[in-house]
Design a protein around this motif. Structure first.
Motif, PDB file in Angstrom:
ATOM      1  N   ASP A   7      41.087  38.369  49.057  1.00 24.93           N
ATOM      2  CA  ASP A   7      41.606  39.574  49.627  1.00 24.93           C
ATOM      3  C   ASP A   7      42.145  40.612  48.633  1.00 24.93           C
ATOM      4  O   ASP A   7      42.022  41.816  48.769  1.00 24.93           O
ATOM      5  N   VAL A   8      42.854  39.936  47.686  1.00 23.24           N
ATOM      6  CA  VAL A   8      43.703  41.019  46.553  1.00 23.24           C
ATOM      7  C   VAL A   8      42.519  41.476  45.759  1.00 23.24           C
ATOM      8  O   VAL A   8      42.812  42.825  45.562  1.00 23.24           O
ATOM      9  N   LEU A   9      41.600  40.845  45.405  1.00 23.95           N
ATOM     10  CA  LEU A   9      40.675  41.584  44.495  1.00 23.95           C
ATOM     11  C   LEU A   9      39.860  42.629  45.184  1.00 23.95           C
ATOM     12  O   LEU A   9      39.560  43.635  44.737  1.00 23.95           O
ATOM     13  N   TYR A  31      51.775  54.950  43.476  1.00 23.92           N
ATOM     14  CA  TYR A  31      52.838  54.229  42.786  1.00 23.92           C
ATOM     15  C   TYR A  31      52.294  53.041  42.110  1.00 23.92           C
ATOM     16  O   TYR A  31      53.196  52.319  41.518  1.00 23.92           O
ATOM     17  N   VAL A  32      51.280  52.696  42.047  1.00 27.80           N
ATOM     18  CA  VAL A  32      50.684  51.451  41.719  1.00 27.80           C
ATOM     19  C   VAL A  32      49.499  51.795  40.571  1.00 27.80           C
ATOM     20  O   VAL A  32      48.452  52.608  40.631  1.00 27.80           O
ATOM     21  N   ASP A  33      49.352  51.239  39.247  1.00 29.02           N
ATOM     22  CA  ASP A  33      48.856  51.506  38.272  1.00 29.02           C
ATOM     23  C   ASP A  33      47.946  50.228  38.067  1.00 29.02           C
ATOM     24  O   ASP A  33      46.635  50.109  37.804  1.00 29.02           O
ATOM     25  N   TRP A  34      48.239  49.090  38.399  1.00 32.21           N
ATOM     26  CA  TRP A  34      47.609  47.650  38.450  1.00 32.21           C
ATOM     27  C   TRP A  34      47.847  46.893  39.324  1.00 32.21           C
ATOM     28  O   TRP A  34      48.945  47.062  40.209  1.00 32.21           O
ATOM     29  N   VAL A  35      46.690  46.198  39.961  1.00 29.10           N
ATOM     30  CA  VAL A  35      47.352  45.066  41.077  1.00 29.10           C
ATOM     31  C   VAL A  35      47.197  43.782  40.247  1.00 29.10           C
ATOM     32  O   VAL A  35      46.341  43.539  39.050  1.00 29.10           O
ATOM     33  N   ALA A  36      47.935  42.841  40.373  1.00 27.09           N
ATOM     34  CA  ALA A  36      48.012  41.642  39.852  1.00 27.09           C
ATOM     35  C   ALA A  36      48.006  40.286  40.769  1.00 27.09           C
ATOM     36  O   ALA A  36      48.482  40.423  41.698  1.00 27.09           O
ATOM     37  N   ILE A  37      47.534  39.251  40.217  1.00 30.89           N
ATOM     38  CA  ILE A  37      47.711  38.001  40.956  1.00 30.89           C
ATOM     39  C   ILE A  37      48.263  36.935  40.022  1.00 30.89           C
ATOM     40  O   ILE A  37      48.350  37.050  38.746  1.00 30.89           O
ATOM     41  N   SER A  38      48.568  35.873  40.678  1.00 29.49           N
ATOM     42  CA  SER A  38      49.117  34.665  40.001  1.00 29.49           C
ATOM     43  C   SER A  38      47.981  33.512  40.076  1.00 29.49           C
ATOM     44  O   SER A  38      47.519  33.580  41.323  1.00 29.49           O
ATOM     45  N   VAL A  39      47.776  32.565  39.157  1.00 28.23           N
ATOM     46  CA  VAL A  39      46.769  31.785  39.121  1.00 28.23           C
ATOM     47  C   VAL A  39      47.343  30.626  38.799  1.00 28.23           C
ATOM     48  O   VAL A  39      47.774  30.140  37.389  1.00 28.23           O
ATOM     49  N   PHE A  40      47.578  29.499  39.445  1.00 25.49           N
ATOM     50  CA  PHE A  40      48.415  28.243  39.357  1.00 25.49           C
ATOM     51  C   PHE A  40      47.376  27.028  39.822  1.00 25.49           C
ATOM     52  O   PHE A  40      46.449  26.692  39.172  1.00 25.49           O
ATOM     53  N   GLY A  41      47.645  26.595  40.885  1.00 25.95           N
ATOM     54  CA  GLY A  41      46.805  25.438  41.628  1.00 25.95           C
ATOM     55  C   GLY A  41      45.239  26.180  41.771  1.00 25.95           C
ATOM     56  O   GLY A  41      44.310  25.449  42.039  1.00 25.95           O
TER      57      GLY A  41
END
Length: 353
Positions: free
Chosen positions: A245-247, A221-231
């Motif tokens: 952990d996400v990577l 069900y997942v083609d890509w994993v994504a993250i947010s990068v702010f602070g």
């Protein structure tokens, strides 16, 4: 960087008081950590080796202002847009929310040929939105979106319940996974084949400290994993244990990684280039080091966004500072970054019907 990294850059002595655009860009570390060069499985629309898809956003107003200020610059490879699962708004026609910001997926299709769309589906735990989605209450909306997506005839990266683990979204893993699977199954049943499904983590302390795996709907069900990068990017290229952990999870499941939302939230000052060293250098170095396959940068004035929890975020528009903007384009105009092109879809493995 350690000696095991694959280096594509070289050191250069820089005048710190009067840096040129070339000086600024040369600070970016272009080493690639071999650990993040792995084979991908069960995915779609991934750039070729050595390439990264460039996306910009995030509202109609932001995009219009960006284009007005940077007319001579290449069009990015895609644009980001937002909508919410309870109603079919901001997709087929423009929708303006109470803050005065607009979303319009169809405008992006009509105005920017040979580009992709990164589409963010708002779905939270509050108000039982995710539970209702899992029960099929919004199936009519998903079917309308599916029909629109098929007609768009271009790659679409759909972030279902973006930032699923963020405290602000209050998503219980069980409800999220059930809703996510239901949405994907329905879209597939509707014959949608030009949408890549993106599993987008906030890459920060998770809601109720649930483990990341609790929200995972499965490789099918997942083609890509994504993250947010702010602070994250203000402290160097170490974005913290939650990001790590996400990577690691993406690598274990053989999925490419996208930075789905990014912005220097402390602002881009009109009279100082400091943000370049404080945020941009770290951000861009990270994308090389971790072999990030797509980045989506948000150029916006956060202080006018009226979004809960970000009252201290500042004006982060690229057009605030000409020197910072020049350095940004000096970097992103490299062939590494996939931009609008008649061959973009082919590069992404998408054959337009």
């Amino acid at each position: 960087m350690t000696s095991c990294l694959l280096s594509y850059g070289q050191d250069k002595e820089i005048d710190q008081n009067h840096p040129t655009t070339e000086d600024m860009v040369s600070k970016i570390q272009t080493d690639i950590d071999p650990e993040f060069m792995y084979e991908y499985q069960q995915t779609k629309f991934v750039p070729p080796e050595g390439k990264t898809l460039l996306i910009m956003g995030q509202t109609v107003e932001d995009i219009s202002e960006y284009r007005a200020h940077f007319k001579g610059q290449p069009t990015p490879g895609g644009w980001s847009a937002y909508w919410g699962i309870p109603e079919f708004s901001g997709v087929r026609k423009a929708h303006k929310n109470e803050t005065g910001a607009s979303q319009d997926h169809q405008m992006l299709v009509e105005d920017f040929p040979n580009t992709v769309i990164q589409s963010a589906m708002w779905m939270v735990g509050k108000w039982e939105v995710a539970k209702n989605a899992g029960k099929g209450q919004y199936d009519d909306v998903i079917i309308k979106y599916s029909n629109w997506a098929k007609a768009a005839k271009r790659p679409i990266y759909l972030r279902i319940g973006y930032e699923f683990d963020g405290v602000h979204n209050e998503l219980e893993p069980e409800a999220y996974v059930k809703a996510y699977k239901h949405i994907v199954n329905l879209m597939r049943a509707e014959g949608v084949d030009n949408v890549a499904f993106v599993w987008h983590s906030y890459a920060a302390k998770p809601y109720k400290d649930y483990p990341l795996s609790a929200w995972y709907p499965g490789d099918d069900y997942v083609d890509w994993v994504a993250i947010s990068v702010f602070g994250h990017a203000y402290g160097g290229t170490d974005f913290g244990p939650y990001c790590d952990d996400v990577l690691a999870f993406a690598k274990a499941h053989h999925k490419p990684v996208m930075i789905a939302e990014s912005s220097p939230i402390q602002g881009i000052d009109k009279n100082s280039n400091a943000v370049w060293d404080q945020w941009f250098v770290n951000f861009l170095s990270f994308t090389y080091q971790k072999n990030i396959k797509a980045i989506s940068f948000i150029t916006t004035n956060w202080s006018k966004a009226s979004i809960d929890g970000i009252s201290e975020w500042k004006d982060s528009r690229l057009n605030n500072n000409a020197q910072v903007a020049k350095a940004w384009f000096k970097e992103t105009n490299k062939a590494r970054y996939l931009k609008q092109s008649p061959k973009l879809f082919k590069d992404l493995g998408y054959l337009k019907p």
